[in-house]
Design a protein around this motif. Structure first.
Motif, PDB file in Angstrom:
ATOM      1  N   SER A 289      -1.592  -4.563   8.059  1.00 37.01           N
ATOM      2  CA  SER A 289      -0.341  -4.297   7.335  1.00 37.01           C
ATOM      3  C   SER A 289      -0.547  -4.275   5.830  1.00 37.01           C
ATOM      4  O   SER A 289       0.127  -3.526   5.108  1.00 37.01           O
TER       5      SER A 289
ATOM      6  N   SER B 272      -1.516   1.502   0.673  1.00 35.25           N
ATOM      7  CA  SER B 272      -1.717   2.950   0.748  1.00 35.25           C
ATOM      8  C   SER B 272      -0.417   3.707   0.500  1.00 35.25           C
ATOM      9  O   SER B 272      -0.381   4.662  -0.288  1.00 35.25           O
ATOM     10  N   PHE B 273       0.662   3.292   1.176  1.00 34.32           N
ATOM     11  CA  PHE B 273       1.951   3.955   0.964  1.00 34.32           C
ATOM     12  C   PHE B 273       2.441   3.750  -0.470  1.00 34.32           C
ATOM     13  O   PHE B 273       3.045   4.642  -1.063  1.00 34.32           O
TER      14      PHE B 273
ATOM     15  N   PHE C 179      -6.340  -0.733   9.064  1.00 31.86           N
ATOM     16  CA  PHE C 179      -5.141  -0.648   9.888  1.00 31.86           C
ATOM     17  C   PHE C 179      -4.337  -1.947   9.901  1.00 31.86           C
ATOM     18  O   PHE C 179      -3.441  -2.107  10.731  1.00 31.86           O
TER      19      PHE C 179
ATOM     20  N   TYR D 261      -3.198  -3.219   3.957  1.00 28.78           N
ATOM     21  CA  TYR D 261      -3.748  -1.962   3.457  1.00 28.78           C
ATOM     22  C   TYR D 261      -2.802  -0.799   3.724  1.00 28.78           C
ATOM     23  O   TYR D 261      -2.772   0.176   2.955  1.00 28.78           O
ATOM     24  N   TYR D 262      -2.034  -0.876   4.819  1.00 26.76           N
ATOM     25  CA  TYR D 262      -0.989   0.130   5.031  1.00 26.76           C
ATOM     26  C   TYR D 262      -0.005   0.132   3.867  1.00 26.76           C
ATOM     27  O   TYR D 262       0.356   1.177   3.321  1.00 26.76           O
ATOM     28  N   THR D 263       0.453  -1.069   3.498  1.00 24.71           N
ATOM     29  CA  THR D 263       1.431  -1.188   2.423  1.00 24.71           C
ATOM     30  C   THR D 263       0.877  -0.666   1.100  1.00 24.71           C
ATOM     31  O   THR D 263       1.554   0.076   0.372  1.00 24.71           O
TER      32      THR D 263
END
Length: 281
Positions: free
Chosen positions: A60, A66-67, A58, A62-64
């Motif tokens: 930033s 993933s998207f 969660f 790994y969010y980036t």
């Protein structure tokens, strides 16, 4: 007279289930279990039960990633299908001899490994021996430079990797289509240029959506193309998982990231199935 039990299909089904259990279910269970372990600097992991590995997703970063992985896979799948479908239509209207030639060519492409394809595109896009040098020699590029690594080079590699697969999947249904529907549309006044959009696309929309979803899942797990042709900021979650699990010797974090990406992929497929079912209804 009593019917003889059919042991053959049961044996084949049991064998298939056993192979799936050994090579998919068991490793998946092991990956989920390891994802809750604690990383050990002196080894891969220590047996424990912690949520820290999932909590790191969660952030930033790994969010980036993933998207970016989802975006690259969706874009690559759409481009592959958009390029392969017209070619398959063209090939299906050729004589049987030329159809056989194209099928052999596509099968030959599938024999090439991902590493060989990646190296080939790496050389073709290099400044010293590839297309930039050729364009500069022809006077079409004043300042030739290497085209890789870049996001465009990575996408070209992904599209080329899935092109033969999509073409061979679509070929049987496209070659057996009822061509009288296209002739009737032209007879009723539909311009030949619009037959593709008004007749062929609606006819094969289910097949095209299915193969697009299949290619999305396939490209989501590709490792070599982002590594060889992409920049670090273009790397997908597959590369990051490999880097964390093997490069940093943090197997629990790599397993947790893999589990999360598996859940995200399943959610995307379920959402696509629901939307498709609603549209069909």
């Amino acid at each position: 007279m009593m019917a003889t039990p059919a042991y053959g299909p049961r044996l084949i089904g049991g064998l298939a289930f056993g192979v799936m259990a050994v090579f998919f279910v068991v490793p998946l269970i092991f990956m989920i279990v390891v994802s809750f372990y604690q990383p050990d600097p002196m080894g891969f992991y220590k047996v424990d039960f912690v949520w820290e590995n999932y909590a790191k997703f969660f952030s930033s970063f790994y969010y980036t990633v993933s998207f970016r992985s989802l975006y690259s896979s969706v874009l690559g799948a759409v481009l592959v299908v958009a390029l392969a479908f017209p070619l398959v239509l063209f090939v299906s209207d050729l004589s049987r001899k030329w159809q056989l030639f194209w099928i052999i060519m596509l099968l030959s492409l599938m024999c090439l490994s991902e590493v060989i394809i990646g190296f080939a595109w790496l050389i073709l896009m290099s400044e010293s021996a590839g297309m930039p040098r050729l364009l500069g020699w022809l006077g079409l590029w004043n300042d030739p430079r290497s085209l890789s690594p870049s996001f465009g080079a990575m996408m070209i590699g992904l599209v080329f990797l899935g092109f033969s697969i999509v073409s061979l999947i679509l070929y049987p249904s496209v070659s057996r289509r009822d061509r009288s529907i296209e002739e009737a549309a032209v007879t009723l006044g539909t311009p030949p240029a619009l037959v593709f959009f008004k007749v062929l696309l609606p006819t094969f929309r289910v097949s095209l959506l299915s193969v697009t979803l299949t290619m999305f899942v396939y490209l989501l797990g590709v490792f070599v193309m982002p590594t060889m042709l992409g920049r670090p900021k273009d790397w997908t979650m597959t590369v990051i998982i490999s880097d964390k699990a093997l490069g940093d010797a943090n197997l629990p974090l790599g397993a947790a990231l893999a589990v999360v990406m598996l859940i995200v992929t399943m959610l995307v497929l379920v959402l696509a199935a629901v939307l498709t079912r609603g549209r069909r209804t």
